[in-house]
Design a protein around this motif. Sequence first.
Motif, PDB file in Angstrom:
ATOM      1  N   LEU A 360       0.836  -1.198   0.000  1.00 26.67           N
ATOM      2  CA  LEU A 360       0.000   0.000   0.000  1.00 26.67           C
ATOM      3  C   LEU A 360       0.874   1.252   0.000  1.00 26.67           C
ATOM      4  N   GLN A 361       1.989   1.207   0.768  1.00 29.94           N
ATOM      5  CA  GLN A 361       2.870   2.372   0.836  1.00 29.94           C
ATOM      6  C   GLN A 361       3.478   2.691  -0.522  1.00 29.94           C
ATOM      7  N   GLU A 362       3.861   1.641  -1.259  1.00 28.62           N
ATOM      8  CA  GLU A 362       4.433   1.850  -2.598  1.00 28.62           C
ATOM      9  C   GLU A 362       3.400   2.481  -3.533  1.00 28.62           C
ATOM     10  N   PHE A 363       2.152   2.046  -3.396  1.00 29.35           N
ATOM     11  CA  PHE A 363       1.113   2.593  -4.271  1.00 29.35           C
ATOM     12  C   PHE A 363       0.859   4.066  -3.941  1.00 29.35           C
ATOM     13  N   VAL A 364       0.813   4.404  -2.634  1.00 19.51           N
ATOM     14  CA  VAL A 364       0.546   5.782  -2.227  1.00 19.51           C
ATOM     15  C   VAL A 364       1.693   6.698  -2.667  1.00 19.51           C
ATOM     16  N   THR A 365       2.916   6.196  -2.559  1.00 24.37           N
ATOM     17  CA  THR A 365       4.092   7.006  -2.891  1.00 24.37           C
ATOM     18  C   THR A 365       4.185   7.277  -4.386  1.00 24.37           C
ATOM     19  N   ASP A 366       4.026   6.231  -5.205  1.00 21.02           N
ATOM     20  CA  ASP A 366       4.184   6.400  -6.662  1.00 21.02           C
ATOM     21  C   ASP A 366       3.236   5.459  -7.400  1.00 21.02           C
ATOM     22  N   PRO A 367       1.978   5.847  -7.536  1.00 24.01           N
ATOM     23  CA  PRO A 367       0.991   4.966  -8.182  1.00 24.01           C
ATOM     24  C   PRO A 367       1.333   4.664  -9.641  1.00 24.01           C
ATOM     25  N   GLN A 369       4.294   4.334 -11.035  1.00 22.20           N
ATOM     26  CA  GLN A 369       5.345   3.326 -11.112  1.00 22.20           C
ATOM     27  C   GLN A 369       4.787   1.931 -10.803  1.00 22.20           C
ATOM     28  N   VAL A 370       3.938   1.868  -9.782  1.00 23.47           N
ATOM     29  CA  VAL A 370       3.327   0.584  -9.412  1.00 23.47           C
ATOM     30  C   VAL A 370       2.497   0.036 -10.567  1.00 23.47           C
ATOM     31  N   LEU A 371       1.698   0.903 -11.194  1.00 25.77           N
ATOM     32  CA  LEU A 371       0.848   0.466 -12.315  1.00 25.77           C
ATOM     33  C   LEU A 371       1.712  -0.037 -13.462  1.00 25.77           C
ATOM     34  N   GLU A 372       2.830   0.639 -13.701  1.00 23.41           N
ATOM     35  CA  GLU A 372       3.710   0.213 -14.787  1.00 23.41           C
ATOM     36  C   GLU A 372       4.308  -1.162 -14.506  1.00 23.41           C
ATOM     37  N   GLU A 373       4.677  -1.422 -13.239  1.00 21.80           N
ATOM     38  CA  GLU A 373       5.273  -2.710 -12.885  1.00 21.80           C
ATOM     39  C   GLU A 373       4.269  -3.874 -13.004  1.00 21.80           C
ATOM     40  N   VAL A 374       3.024  -3.579 -12.662  1.00 21.98           N
ATOM     41  CA  VAL A 374       2.021  -4.658 -12.676  1.00 21.98           C
ATOM     42  C   VAL A 374       1.402  -4.823 -14.046  1.00 21.98           C
ATOM     43  N   ALA A 375       1.023  -3.684 -14.662  1.00 23.47           N
ATOM     44  CA  ALA A 375       0.300  -3.748 -15.934  1.00 23.47           C
ATOM     45  C   ALA A 375       1.226  -3.623 -17.129  1.00 23.47           C
ATOM     46  N   GLY A 381      -0.756  11.411 -16.042  1.00 18.80           N
ATOM     47  CA  GLY A 381      -1.844  12.353 -15.846  1.00 18.80           C
ATOM     48  C   GLY A 381      -3.132  11.759 -15.304  1.00 18.80           C
ATOM     49  N   ILE A 382      -3.103  10.529 -14.763  1.00 20.86           N
ATOM     50  CA  ILE A 382      -4.332   9.973 -14.189  1.00 20.86           C
ATOM     51  C   ILE A 382      -4.292  10.146 -12.673  1.00 20.86           C
ATOM     52  N   THR A 383      -5.489  10.162 -12.068  1.00 25.85           N
ATOM     53  CA  THR A 383      -5.593  10.330 -10.625  1.00 25.85           C
ATOM     54  C   THR A 383      -5.291   9.011  -9.929  1.00 25.85           C
ATOM     55  N   LYS A 384      -5.119   9.127  -8.593  1.00 27.12           N
ATOM     56  CA  LYS A 384      -4.869   7.917  -7.817  1.00 27.12           C
ATOM     57  C   LYS A 384      -6.059   6.950  -7.903  1.00 27.12           C
ATOM     58  N   SER A 385      -7.293   7.513  -7.900  1.00 26.91           N
ATOM     59  CA  SER A 385      -8.479   6.651  -7.996  1.00 26.91           C
ATOM     60  C   SER A 385      -8.509   5.903  -9.316  1.00 26.91           C
ATOM     61  N   GLU A 386      -8.185   6.594 -10.395  1.00 26.16           N
ATOM     62  CA  GLU A 386      -8.160   5.947 -11.706  1.00 26.16           C
ATOM     63  C   GLU A 386      -7.043   4.913 -11.769  1.00 26.16           C
ATOM     64  N   ALA A 387      -5.911   5.257 -11.180  1.00 28.06           N
ATOM     65  CA  ALA A 387      -4.784   4.319 -11.161  1.00 28.06           C
ATOM     66  C   ALA A 387      -5.134   3.068 -10.361  1.00 28.06           C
ATOM     67  N   PHE A 388      -5.903   3.246  -9.269  1.00 24.16           N
ATOM     68  CA  PHE A 388      -6.295   2.106  -8.440  1.00 24.16           C
ATOM     69  C   PHE A 388      -7.213   1.161  -9.215  1.00 24.16           C
ATOM     70  N   ARG A 389      -8.169   1.740  -9.961  1.00 24.60           N
ATOM     71  CA  ARG A 389      -9.059   0.896 -10.765  1.00 24.60           C
ATOM     72  C   ARG A 389      -8.264   0.164 -11.843  1.00 24.60           C
ATOM     73  N   GLU A 390      -7.356   0.854 -12.458  1.00 26.75           N
ATOM     74  CA  GLU A 390      -6.508   0.226 -13.484  1.00 26.75           C
ATOM     75  C   GLU A 390      -5.687  -0.910 -12.878  1.00 26.75           C
ATOM     76  N   LEU A 391      -5.213  -0.679 -11.633  1.00 25.89           N
ATOM     77  CA  LEU A 391      -4.402  -1.680 -10.956  1.00 25.89           C
ATOM     78  C   LEU A 391      -5.222  -2.943 -10.657  1.00 25.89           C
ATOM     79  N   LEU A 392      -6.444  -2.755 -10.160  1.00 25.91           N
ATOM     80  CA  LEU A 392      -7.307  -3.903  -9.875  1.00 25.91           C
ATOM     81  C   LEU A 392      -7.594  -4.717 -11.136  1.00 25.91           C
ATOM     82  N   ASP A 393      -7.854  -4.004 -12.225  1.00 24.48           N
ATOM     83  CA  ASP A 393      -8.132  -4.709 -13.482  1.00 24.48           C
ATOM     84  C   ASP A 393      -6.910  -5.474 -13.962  1.00 24.48           C
ATOM     85  N   ALA A 394      -5.748  -4.879 -13.808  1.00 31.80           N
ATOM     86  CA  ALA A 394      -4.507  -5.529 -14.244  1.00 31.80           C
ATOM     87  C   ALA A 394      -4.230  -6.778 -13.418  1.00 31.80           C
ATOM     88  N   VAL A 395      -4.452  -6.670 -12.080  1.00 36.41           N
ATOM     89  CA  VAL A 395      -4.248  -7.830 -11.205  1.00 36.41           C
ATOM     90  C   VAL A 395      -5.196  -8.963 -11.598  1.00 36.41           C
TER      91      VAL A 395
END
Length: 601
Positions: A360-367, A369-375, A381-395
């Motif tokens: 969670l700390q990694e996601f809060v610090t740099d969403p 970067q986290v999205l790039e590593e997973v997806a 230019g996307i918000t944290k909320s949008e990045a979180f949805r993208e992350l869930l879909d990628a997982v």
Amino acid sequence: MAEIKLFDTWTFQEEMPEPFSRFLQKEGLRKTTTMVECLSQYNQGRQATLHPPTLRAMLNIAGIYLKQIEGALGFQKGNYDLLNFYCMEYVKGKRRYALVYNPISAKIRGVCKTEKQTYAALDSVERNISDGEELLAMLIYVSLEKKEALYNLEFAQNFILFMQQMKEGWKNAKLALKAAFLCCDNLYRRVENVQDFSNEGIPLEKSQLGKNGMEQLSTLAIESELYAPNDAIKGTFRIFGETKKVREWTLKELQKIYRQHWQVSKDYQDRIPRLPEDMKVGEYAQDILSAIVESPFRKFMITGNAGTGKTTDAQMIAQILGVPYFALNCGPETDESTLVAGIYPNFRKKTEDSMKFPSLQEFVTDPMQVLEEVAHTRKEGITKSEAFRELLDAVYQSGYQKAKNEGDFVMQESEIIKGCRMPSVIEIMEASLIVEPGTLGKLNRLLDDSRKLDLLYGEVVERHPNAIIIITTNLNYVANREFDFSVVSRMNKVQHRKDLTEQQLAERAMFRTGCKDMEVLKQMAKVMKRLDAVVKEEFGKAGLCGYREYENWVYEYMRTQNLVKAAEDTVLSKLASDEEDRDMLRQVCMEIYVEQGKGSV
């Protein structure tokens, strides 16, 4: 061309039996007439024709009534005076035919005892094989018995005149010919044009008259007196035998007659029901068992109110045949995966290596970067909320692909498909609730004569020849609707069951609950019938006063020894939620108690 092969053109061209050949010559008549007095009430001003096979059958049936020739006629009635079969033994040449006719299925079944005293199948109705005289004799008989629904006044009156002339030595040729013309014309039109006279026609399944011949009764069934008549007997039954009352067969007894030695895997032996062997088997279940063993019928539909024994009968049929029982309860949400098979994660398989997810700390610090590593994609230019949805879909997608690549998804077959792979009884409950067209389509393909159904991944399942499908439903439930005709038309037999009588309710409850007080059980059954009528009239509800409620009431009475108190929570509370309505129902109960001198109960 005739609809029914019994009346094909060639049958009218057969030689006219005596004395009618002589009478026609004497009166200067032909075998066809337009005289109004010779036309039946079903003849719209056309012509009547003497039919030689019908005349020969009439002469023989009259001979049986007059005790002049060999043969026998009678009914088999059930325990509650319901007609099971018309029964007949008919002698033609050196053969003796034993026939039963079921007006509900519109089928005649039977055997022929040959000169060598062996049983043979009935002949098909074909030129140079059989003109169906013995079948016409059965249709004549069913028209004569005043107690039953197929009795026909016009036919019976003219047959009596015919029989009187025969008894008196045929003194009046004109009267005999008139009676013969009327009977031949009447029977022909009531059988051939049954759809025009729904209340007075004689139903006859015409497909049974083809080259495959009639359904043959098994020797074991005959020797066990399953078709023995017990009412209105004329003559002596030498094949069927006679009985004063239809036997009440138990599971154990019918297993000896109907047990099939179909191969069942050891893995499914525990699916064979184990109901008490002394349990009585009802006439409806016996009828289906007979159809399974003595015909290719494998698809049945049973409709009836709750508690009429639909599921119990399906289980008894499985136990008697010695096959596994499978069941599927349908509803509006039933889809193709429920009916046939679905794909589900394989939770039983252990994954050798787990996926690595960010904290969670990694996601809060740099969403980003986290999205790039997973997806494996970077979105600026996307918000944290949008990045979180993208992350869930990628997982989710990553997990799905991993499971797919490792075979972690499995196909889980429904109870129906499991049963279709082997000899079995498959009960499909409340199939009328299915609303999805695709699901109905799957069900219909399963019921088709091809018996084949496509599963996922291209597998084709073929319904085993001895997989028996029984569709059961209570059409009185509010949620249920009329069956789709495409399903009904694929059934071999459809049984519309009547509600249990008061006597049947009491007898079943005595067996199942162990209550020995038959008088009290009958009293309670009378109350249930009265409540059922009141609830339908006052509340517009049906299917709420069935056997289940009655049995619950009996158990509660055995515990409390108080009829009124026992009815409160087991019956009345189900029928009405409003106190005033329940009070009105209590009064209905009390009225019956008072009528029968049980006011203190």
